[in-house]
Design an enzyme around this catalytic site. Sequence first.
Site, PDB file in Angstrom:
ATOM      1  N   ASP A   1      17.418  -6.193 -56.593  1.00 18.27           N
ATOM      2  CA  ASP A   1      18.320  -5.077 -56.325  1.00 18.27           C
ATOM      3  C   ASP A   1      18.096  -4.631 -54.878  1.00 18.27           C
ATOM      4  O   ASP A   1      17.095  -5.013 -54.259  1.00 18.27           O
ATOM      5  CB  ASP A   1      17.994  -3.943 -57.305  1.00 18.27           C
TER       6      ASP A   1
ATOM      7  N   GLU B   1      22.848  13.119 -53.676  1.00 16.45           N
ATOM      8  CA  GLU B   1      23.411  14.463 -53.769  1.00 16.45           C
ATOM      9  C   GLU B   1      22.540  15.478 -53.046  1.00 16.45           C
ATOM     10  O   GLU B   1      23.040  16.359 -52.351  1.00 16.45           O
ATOM     11  CB  GLU B   1      23.577  14.851 -55.243  1.00 16.45           C
TER      12      GLU B   1
ATOM     13  N   LYS C   1      34.484  13.359 -54.767  1.00 18.08           N
ATOM     14  CA  LYS C   1      33.754  12.504 -53.823  1.00 18.08           C
ATOM     15  C   LYS C   1      33.420  11.203 -54.538  1.00 18.08           C
ATOM     16  O   LYS C   1      33.207  11.175 -55.757  1.00 18.08           O
ATOM     17  CB  LYS C   1      32.477  13.188 -53.322  1.00 18.08           C
TER      18      LYS C   1
END
Length: 1140
Positions: free
Chosen positions: A419, A517, A582
Amino acid sequence: MCTKRSGWVRLLYYRYLYPCTGEENWVDSRTVYIGHREPPPGTEAYIPQRFPDNRIVSSKYTFWNFVPKNLFEQFRRIANFYFLIIFLVQLIIDTPTSPITSGLPLFFVITVTAIKQGYEDWLRHKADNAVNQCPVHIIQHGKVVRKQSHKLRVGDIVLVKEDETFPCDLILLSTSRDDGTCFVTTASLDGESSHKTYYAVQDTKSFNTEQELDTLRATIECEQPQPDLYKFVGRINIYQERDEPIARPLGSENVLLRGATLKNTEYVYAVAIYTGMETKMALNYQSKSQKRSAVEKSMNAFLIVYLCILLSKALINTVLKYVWQANPNRDEPWYNEKTESERQRHLIRAFTDFLAFMVLFNYIIPVSMYVTVEMQKFLGSYFITWDEEMFDDEIGEGALVNTSDLNEELGQVEYIFTDKTGTLTENNMEFIECCVDGHVYVPHAICNGQILPGALGIDMIDSSPGPDGKEHEELFFRALCLCHTVQVKEEETVDGIKRGIHQGKGTSFYISSSPDEVALVEGMKRLGFTYLRLKDNHMEILNREDEIERFELLEVLNFDSVRRRMSVIVRSGTGELYLFCKGADSSIFPRVISGKVEQVRARVEHNAVEGLRTLCVAYKLLTFEEYQDICQLLETAKLALQERDKKLAEAYDAIERDFILLGATAVEDRLQDKAADTIESLHKAGMKVWVLTGDKMETAAATCYASKLFRRSTQILELTTKRTEEQNLHDVLFDLSRTVLRQHGSLTRDTFSGLSNEFQDYGLIIDGATLTAVMKPDQDGSTGNYKEIFLEICRNCSAVLCCRMAPLQKAQIVKLIKFSKEHPITLAIGDGANDVSMILEAHVGIGIMGKEGRQAARNSDYAIPKFKHLKKMLLVHGHYYYIRIAELVQYFFYKNVCFIFPQFLYQFFCGFSQQPLYDTAYLTLYNISFTSLPILLYSLIEQHINMDILKRDPSLYRDIAKNSLLRWRIFIYWTFLGVFDAVVFFFGAYFLFDNTTFTSNGQMFGNWTFGTLVFTVLVFTVTLKLALDTHYWTWINHFVIWGSLLFYVVFSLLWGGIIWPFLNYQRMYYVFMQMLSSGPAWLCIILLITVSLLPDVVKKVMCRALWPTTTERIQTKRKCLNVEQSTIFMLSQTSSSISF
């Protein structure tokens, strides 16, 4: 939705015969009566359902079923079952050896395994009892009652206080907070230590006392238990007098899961919906599919060969016995002649003789090898957990081993699938810039065209939006302050002093399950807009003028990996309704109808090339009628019990349209320490590294260049949607195939290091949409097999980047390579829940203990703190594990051939009478005591090369690639070496012993003396063979190797030197001492050991001199260096003494 509920019969009639929309499969749901109280008369008949209690059972056995269940499981293993059959044969028929010779080793193996498994299960029982007897507080008849956890029932109302763990899965009814929220940490479930917010049902959040809760009449209809931690579908029906019940939707935000902990909330009241083994935590106990290593598969193949050899030996001896007895002069002697009836039972006698020979030769199958391999894997796994270099001070944890069955597979990896975010990168986000209508804003540097304090030395960018753009600018900042799920930690204790939000400013800090965030909200704070708190369902913002703005939070459309966006609907203080959204550029741009799209798109692409993570922000104003339609749409979707996710997705799709684009953000996720060095080392070791990520292509490509997966000389090949739109997939694939095969024809890059200057380096980039097209089966078969062409391209690329990947596609890629014609060993490494599928699919799965939770670490075979630790895990630990276990397997087969082949030869000299060559004690203890410890210790601590050299020179990993030490050629060599040694033992003793059949006192040597002589040479030869193979000597090696030989001598002296009262006959009495009293016997032992070991020594010397491997060259160089250093030291010592 059905509203008539005048009786249970009518309800069943409507639900099953005339089902309502979304309620076709009500059998998949359950009804929970809160507090076990009946609904009001005339609504529903009260029919209580039976649910399991809250008892957790993680143990496998009970006191009563342990013995039969454990024995059944152990005898499912082929080797154990085989030896059980041999043991039973020895009991039933007249065999040449005692049943003890098979029974004792089998009993030892079964007992040791049973004790180990029994002890582990006892620990599980102990842990279960501690959990099940934990006290919980339940509301009964308006009072708080204390009970043990296992007595909790579905429908009970539970009181949980701060810092307590939830005893089962609960629906939140009310909390100590006025807004009905509570904060929870789920670290024990998914490893996320951040505080998550959960919400009480709006109509029950005012029930704050035990007496008020006692008046609540409600039912919960929800799905049956399922293991997904993040999914829940249900609704609550609240009854008030005789009116129709109020129905409210329930989702995962209302569910408190067993194992989670209550934080920053004084208390909560909640109702139990799933208990005991039906809780989501318990359902996640399910064991993963068993993975088998390449070594284990080789071991089983070798075992089949030896089983065939055993059957052949038994068959040959049976046939030769009857050929021998066909001569009347060689039949049974006159005093033991068979009766006529016995002579006619040829088939039965032949079969029993065959079985007897099977028993005599069965020791060629090494039952103790399985025990030794298990012990080696179990004990060897501790070297990973004890490795201090793999300990991370930041998280205070080291590497973990979740399964020890795959240790040696770490030394065989050919493909690595990794990943990107949190694995190659730190997942520690920092807000870099934002772009509003094409104007760039950099925190603490440039804002609204003005240079801010602390921006000295930073070049000014002309980003003044002008008077018209100021409104858009502030709307963009407000959007990012409102469109999130961040929580504000209002108090923090530092050095014993509490800090908090003072006058709306200052020292608060943000926590969220998403690092992105937090970075965005903190970035807005640095640009002048501070998010303060969520209070009474109102979000508060402090603007640049130090004024607090309040927005009522009406709806949250949560983020999901399919939509790749999230939205909120808020009402401003002036009454305007806004929908802020968003998300990823690919999910926002197609939904935009106005705004400066091209300017924002250009900035997004520029930032992506720089390796930054980008998000786009958009909005639209809603009329009151539009808002009411949205509420109705969401309410309908949320109340559906069946296919709720699908209906919500359709609702979100309808709502999130016709946006006005505001701008975009850029967040940096830095590369992890030494990630580039690790990837470079893995390339040099011959491994191919693929990056599988959900990020956009430009961002992922920039990370690949930074991590040295792609080099500047690498020619990038693109297999993306953009290219397949210009040219059909078939043509693109064939073009790429011709490109990579042009230079070296059919040769694949597997042959080369990927770093050679002789060949052009290729790197492939593919996206998720194109991969779907490649994996799709052909409709007419005319276009050819795309998978094979794709694989051929990949084989010839040094690195591959797969972007825009869904979790399932990651697993599909791993599976595609795993089952390709070469069957390479694959390794998948990731840190998040989206990586679990590929971790489970790969041969070896490694989880990073990252910031995206611990699901990957929990579901992996191994867990490491950082990506850089993968280098030592593979190049050092994997290398050692493979070398050790390969020698262990080959050595076990070798020493058993040496052991049993003389027995086979002996039958030619005893008329095939099944007479054993060795004594029963020697047959029994050979594999258990005399030769087991040296090889076990070798397989734990052998280091053929120093670990520093293994780290410095990754190319050494290639010497052991593709199971090179367990190939058939090497297996046959070890087998023939065993046969050669066995022939030397037997015929050497036979011929050298021929003229020494009498001792000095005239006593005659018998067959037991001959067998003991052969056995003595055997034990010394196989032990010294291992000593010659040992490169890393410690005091433990010396103690075990020479101690084993000493133990054999001492045992033989005691076994043959004492009259044992429990033996009916003692054929070995004084045999060993009598043999050692003969001078020729000593000469025979020394000579035969030398002759046996000589060919292997000569072969090794010649191979090292003529065809040395990289490993052998380094070993030779190191020995020369050590000799040179010791010579210099001696000379310096001599010169100093002379000068003195």
